[in-house]
Scaffold this motif. Structure first.
Motif, PDB file in Angstrom:
ATOM      1  N   UNK A  61     -50.370  54.910 -46.532  1.00 54.89           N
ATOM      2  CA  UNK A  61     -49.479  54.804 -47.691  1.00 54.89           C
ATOM      3  C   UNK A  61     -48.015  54.834 -47.266  1.00 54.89           C
ATOM      4  N   UNK A  62     -47.674  55.683 -46.325  1.00 58.37           N
ATOM      5  CA  UNK A  62     -46.297  55.757 -45.848  1.00 58.37           C
ATOM      6  C   UNK A  62     -45.857  54.479 -45.165  1.00 58.37           C
ATOM      7  N   UNK A  63     -46.710  53.930 -44.310  1.00 56.41           N
ATOM      8  CA  UNK A  63     -46.380  52.691 -43.610  1.00 56.41           C
ATOM      9  C   UNK A  63     -46.226  51.510 -44.554  1.00 56.41           C
ATOM     10  N   UNK A  64     -47.161  51.394 -45.487  1.00 57.38           N
ATOM     11  CA  UNK A  64     -47.081  50.295 -46.458  1.00 57.38           C
ATOM     12  C   UNK A  64     -45.872  50.448 -47.377  1.00 57.38           C
ATOM     13  N   UNK A  65     -45.586  51.659 -47.792  1.00 57.05           N
ATOM     14  CA  UNK A  65     -44.411  51.884 -48.635  1.00 57.05           C
ATOM     15  C   UNK A  65     -43.142  51.495 -47.907  1.00 57.05           C
ATOM     16  N   UNK A  66     -43.072  51.807 -46.626  1.00 58.81           N
ATOM     17  CA  UNK A  66     -41.884  51.460 -45.848  1.00 58.81           C
ATOM     18  C   UNK A  66     -41.703  49.949 -45.792  1.00 58.81           C
ATOM     19  N   UNK A  67     -42.785  49.238 -45.464  1.00 57.90           N
ATOM     20  CA  UNK A  67     -42.697  47.776 -45.337  1.00 57.90           C
ATOM     21  C   UNK A  67     -42.400  47.120 -46.678  1.00 57.90           C
ATOM     22  N   UNK A  68     -43.117  47.531 -47.721  1.00 58.89           N
ATOM     23  CA  UNK A  68     -43.000  46.846 -49.005  1.00 58.89           C
ATOM     24  C   UNK A  68     -41.734  47.257 -49.749  1.00 58.89           C
ATOM     25  N   UNK A  69     -41.522  48.552 -49.897  1.00 61.30           N
ATOM     26  CA  UNK A  69     -40.418  49.011 -50.738  1.00 61.30           C
ATOM     27  C   UNK A  69     -39.100  49.061 -49.964  1.00 61.30           C
ATOM     28  N   UNK A  70     -39.104  49.738 -48.840  1.00 56.89           N
ATOM     29  CA  UNK A  70     -37.845  49.965 -48.111  1.00 56.89           C
ATOM     30  C   UNK A  70     -37.293  48.677 -47.530  1.00 56.89           C
ATOM     31  N   UNK A  85     -39.958  44.403 -38.712  1.00 60.92           N
ATOM     32  CA  UNK A  85     -40.065  45.844 -38.963  1.00 60.92           C
ATOM     33  C   UNK A  85     -41.466  46.424 -38.808  1.00 60.92           C
ATOM     34  N   UNK A  86     -42.395  45.680 -38.229  1.00 65.05           N
ATOM     35  CA  UNK A  86     -43.751  46.215 -38.106  1.00 65.05           C
ATOM     36  C   UNK A  86     -43.804  47.429 -37.188  1.00 65.05           C
ATOM     37  N   UNK A  87     -42.970  47.445 -36.161  1.00 62.03           N
ATOM     38  CA  UNK A  87     -42.967  48.600 -35.251  1.00 62.03           C
ATOM     39  C   UNK A  87     -42.425  49.837 -35.961  1.00 62.03           C
ATOM     40  N   UNK A  88     -41.377  49.665 -36.757  1.00 58.59           N
ATOM     41  CA  UNK A  88     -40.844  50.794 -37.521  1.00 58.59           C
ATOM     42  C   UNK A  88     -41.901  51.364 -38.443  1.00 58.59           C
ATOM     43  N   UNK A  89     -42.639  50.472 -39.104  1.00 60.06           N
ATOM     44  CA  UNK A  89     -43.690  50.923 -40.020  1.00 60.06           C
ATOM     45  C   UNK A  89     -44.813  51.622 -39.265  1.00 60.06           C
ATOM     46  N   UNK A  90     -45.174  51.083 -38.100  1.00 62.40           N
ATOM     47  CA  UNK A  90     -46.254  51.685 -37.315  1.00 62.40           C
ATOM     48  C   UNK A  90     -45.856  53.077 -36.812  1.00 62.40           C
TER      49      UNK A  90
END
Length: 135
Positions: A61-70, A85-90
């Protein structure tokens, strides 16, 4: 390698270090004393699995929220979101898993919440009469 003594010596003579390590870990995990260590203080493997599962869900949920919302909904960063930004999300998801799992482990192994609440309530009862002397 952990089947019997001959299999263990066979692994050693063949240079199968991974099998040797696996047999040692298997032997250690059968001990009642080390079982609590491998379970991170949880009473059963099911409780440990529940904590890992909840931590994985939190992480996802945190990773997906970062990619989608942030990043995705921000007009400044919405182009090529996954590539950039996939590395940031990971890494954020990994940090989220670590935080959620460590929280469960610490709550399982530290003083229970009710004990802390009772102690704080007892302390506040001792402080209130002392504070009323200043009024």
């Amino acid at each position: 390698c952990a089947a019997d003594q001959d299999a263990l010596f066979g692994c050693i003579s063949n240079g199968d270090f991974a099998g040797l390590v696996a047999s040692v870990i298997l032997w250690i995990s059968q001990s009642a004393a080390t079982r609590q260590i491998f379970l991170f203080g949880f009473p059963t493997p099911d409780e440990l699995w529940k904590a890992v599962y909840e931590s994985l869900v939190t992480s996802l949920c945190g990773g997906l929220s970062y990619i989608i919302i942030r990043r995705g909904m921000n007009p400044d960063t919405s182009r090529d979101v996954l590539q950039k930004y996939w590395k940031d999300a990971a890494y954020g998801a990994l940090a989220g898993f670590n935080a959620a799992f460590m929280k469960r482990v610490l709550l399982e192994n530290l003083i229970p919440q009710d004990t802390v609440k009772d102690a704080l309530q007892d302390q506040s009862m001792k402080i209130l009469p002392w504070l009323s002397g200043f009024a």
